[in-house]
Design a protein around this motif. Structure first.
Motif, PDB file in Angstrom:
ATOM      1  N   UNK A  12       0.389  -2.638  14.994  1.00 22.54           N
ATOM      2  CA  UNK A  12       1.346  -1.885  14.192  1.00 22.54           C
ATOM      3  C   UNK A  12       0.757  -1.697  12.805  1.00 22.54           C
ATOM      4  N   UNK A  13       0.656  -0.464  12.370  1.00 26.03           N
ATOM      5  CA  UNK A  13      -0.012  -0.105  11.124  1.00 26.03           C
ATOM      6  C   UNK A  13       0.447  -0.950   9.939  1.00 26.03           C
ATOM      7  N   UNK A  14       1.763  -1.037   9.725  1.00 28.28           N
ATOM      8  CA  UNK A  14       2.259  -1.761   8.562  1.00 28.28           C
ATOM      9  C   UNK A  14       1.828  -3.206   8.532  1.00 28.28           C
ATOM     10  N   UNK A  15       1.915  -3.876   9.675  1.00 29.87           N
ATOM     11  CA  UNK A  15       1.528  -5.285   9.728  1.00 29.87           C
ATOM     12  C   UNK A  15       0.019  -5.459   9.655  1.00 29.87           C
ATOM     13  N   UNK A  16      -0.713  -4.582  10.342  1.00 24.95           N
ATOM     14  CA  UNK A  16      -2.170  -4.704  10.368  1.00 24.95           C
ATOM     15  C   UNK A  16      -2.810  -4.390   9.008  1.00 24.95           C
ATOM     16  N   UNK A  17      -2.056  -3.761   8.114  1.00 23.10           N
ATOM     17  CA  UNK A  17      -2.574  -3.569   6.758  1.00 23.10           C
ATOM     18  C   UNK A  17      -2.970  -4.881   6.106  1.00 23.10           C
ATOM     19  N   UNK A 123       5.810   7.732  13.715  1.00 21.95           N
ATOM     20  CA  UNK A 123       6.992   7.003  14.156  1.00 21.95           C
ATOM     21  C   UNK A 123       6.843   5.503  13.940  1.00 21.95           C
ATOM     22  N   UNK A 124       7.967   4.799  14.030  1.00 22.47           N
ATOM     23  CA  UNK A 124       7.926   3.341  14.116  1.00 22.47           C
ATOM     24  C   UNK A 124       7.160   2.977  15.384  1.00 22.47           C
ATOM     25  N   UNK A 125       6.490   1.826  15.389  1.00 21.54           N
ATOM     26  CA  UNK A 125       5.664   1.492  16.552  1.00 21.54           C
ATOM     27  C   UNK A 125       6.497   1.367  17.824  1.00 21.54           C
ATOM     28  N   UNK A 126       7.758   0.926  17.722  1.00 15.56           N
ATOM     29  CA  UNK A 126       8.600   0.849  18.911  1.00 15.56           C
ATOM     30  C   UNK A 126       8.938   2.236  19.432  1.00 15.56           C
ATOM     31  N   UNK A 127       9.126   3.190  18.541  1.00 15.16           N
ATOM     32  CA  UNK A 127       9.364   4.566  18.969  1.00 15.16           C
ATOM     33  C   UNK A 127       8.115   5.153  19.612  1.00 15.16           C
ATOM     34  N   UNK A 128       6.946   4.796  19.064  1.00 10.61           N
ATOM     35  CA  UNK A 128       5.696   5.253  19.674  1.00 10.61           C
ATOM     36  C   UNK A 128       5.547   4.697  21.086  1.00 10.61           C
ATOM     37  N   UNK A 129       5.988   3.454  21.282  1.00 10.76           N
ATOM     38  CA  UNK A 129       5.891   2.821  22.596  1.00 10.76           C
ATOM     39  C   UNK A 129       6.919   3.375  23.570  1.00 10.76           C
ATOM     40  N   UNK A 149      -2.777   2.962  16.135  1.00 13.04           N
ATOM     41  CA  UNK A 149      -4.204   3.202  15.964  1.00 13.04           C
ATOM     42  C   UNK A 149      -4.773   2.287  14.881  1.00 13.04           C
ATOM     43  N   UNK A 150      -6.096   2.127  14.815  1.00 15.65           N
ATOM     44  CA  UNK A 150      -6.687   1.301  13.765  1.00 15.65           C
ATOM     45  C   UNK A 150      -6.282   1.763  12.374  1.00 15.65           C
ATOM     46  N   UNK A 151      -6.213   0.822  11.451  1.00 16.77           N
ATOM     47  CA  UNK A 151      -5.740   1.110  10.094  1.00 16.77           C
ATOM     48  C   UNK A 151      -6.555   2.221   9.445  1.00 16.77           C
ATOM     49  N   UNK A 170       6.133   1.870   6.617  1.00 19.06           N
ATOM     50  CA  UNK A 170       4.862   1.819   5.894  1.00 19.06           C
ATOM     51  C   UNK A 170       4.121   3.149   5.945  1.00 19.06           C
ATOM     52  N   UNK A 171       4.540   4.058   6.817  1.00 19.12           N
ATOM     53  CA  UNK A 171       4.064   5.424   6.701  1.00 19.12           C
ATOM     54  C   UNK A 171       4.528   6.034   5.394  1.00 19.12           C
ATOM     55  N   UNK A 172       5.802   5.770   5.027  1.00 16.32           N
ATOM     56  CA  UNK A 172       6.336   6.261   3.763  1.00 16.32           C
ATOM     57  C   UNK A 172       5.756   5.506   2.580  1.00 16.32           C
ATOM     58  N   UNK A 173       5.682   4.171   2.679  1.00 15.32           N
ATOM     59  CA  UNK A 173       5.191   3.360   1.558  1.00 15.32           C
ATOM     60  C   UNK A 173       3.750   3.729   1.203  1.00 15.32           C
TER      61      UNK A 173
END
Length: 298
Positions: A12-17, A123-129, A149-151, A170-173
């Motif tokens: 998940x992009x936000x966490x993997x940051x 999207x949120x990662x759950x929505x992507x899933x 996807x990778x950060x 975190x897409x918005x942040x």
């Protein structure tokens, strides 16, 4: 000091940051020892951390997923994500500086002037899933950014976008931090909504998220079951066939709405607010480095 962040079944992009950014800002700071735990990006202020470990809070937030932790002498709070978190933890309002992902401004230059994507959706990662958002974006003519996807890939795509419609917080942040205009889409899964207002409060953003419909019946059923763990498990176990019910209608409806959002008035925090938050975080970084050097020398 152990770098802690949430890791789900899929990246998940936000966490993997966390794994991408902190080693760049704090090299040679982290190891696997749990006597000190570093809490940076994410809604990760839980009451379940080992009582004797020193917890270092550096921009994390309280998401309401559990009870709020009770702070004691083993918690060191430099700053938190927003005013909602500060109130939940009984902290002074001055501790509400912003989401630590704003420090990406120290890792990356300004976004490129030549944009490849007129509008993107993350999207949120759950929505992507669970959803069908890649198909929705194809119909809507909008670039799809997969948060799994990778950060580096996600950062590059955000920076190459003229505007980002974000269901992923975190897409918005990150868009805001890198000065890419963004449009907030209210998460389909309701329990992810409150934390948006926490982050926005620190930057004085008047957040007004737009409604976004489910992209398939599975996603709709999961959203309806939120708050009931047994129902959610049943839907996940037995409801996969819902993806095949009315797929064209659900995708067309979501695509029409997404195309509307891509044309909506975008958001961007003020230059004063983002620069002030970034500067305060840099000052806290310096304080953390000094504090850790003193602890090692003791």
């Amino acid at each position: 000091m152990k770098l802690y962040y949430y890791r789900c079944s899929q990246p998940n992009f936000g966490d993997e940051l966390n794994a991408w950014m902190w080693p760049r800002l704090l090299p040679d700071m982290f190891d696997d020892r749990e006597d000190e735990i570093f809490l940076g990006i994410g809604s990760i202020l839980f009451p379940s951390f080992p009582a004797r470990s020193r917890k270092i809070v550096f921009g994390a937030g309280y998401g309401g997923y559990t009870a709020a932790p009770k702070l004691d002498a083993n918690w060191t709070v430099y700053f938190v994500r927003g005013h909602h978190t500060a109130r939940a933890l009984g902290l002074p309002e001055a501790k509400a500086v912003g989401d630590a992902a704003i420090l990406l401004r120290s890792c990356l230059g300004p976004a490129a002037a030549n944009k490849r994507y007129q509008a993107s959706f993350i999207p949120h990662w759950e929505s992507a899933r669970d959803g069908s958002w890649d198909a929705v974006c194809q119909v809507a003519g909008i670039h799809y950014i997969d948060p799994r996807r990778p950060v580096d890939d996600v950062l590059e795509q955000i920076r190459a976008s003229e505007v980002v419609v974000a269901e992923a917080m975190h897409g918005a942040i990150v868009s805001d931090a890198l000065r890419v205009p963004w449009v907030p889409a209210r998460p389909v899964q309701g329990d992810h909504r409150m934390k948006w207002f926490d982050w926005a409060s620190a930057l004085e953003i008047d957040l007004r998220p737009h409604l976004l419909p489910a992209s398939n019946l599975l996603e709709a059923a999961l959203a309806a079951a939120r708050g009931d763990a047994i129902r959610v498990r049943r839907v996940r176990r037995y409801g996969q066939g819902l993806r095949r019910v009315l797929p064209g209608y659900m995708i067309e409806r979501a695509a029409a709405r997404l195309a509307q959002l891509a044309r909506a008035e975008p958001c961007l925090s003020s230059e004063r607010a983002i620069c002030s938050a970034h500067q305060k975080m840099l000052e806290h970084l310096d304080a953390l480095r000094r504090d850790q050097a003193l602890r090692r020398a003791a």
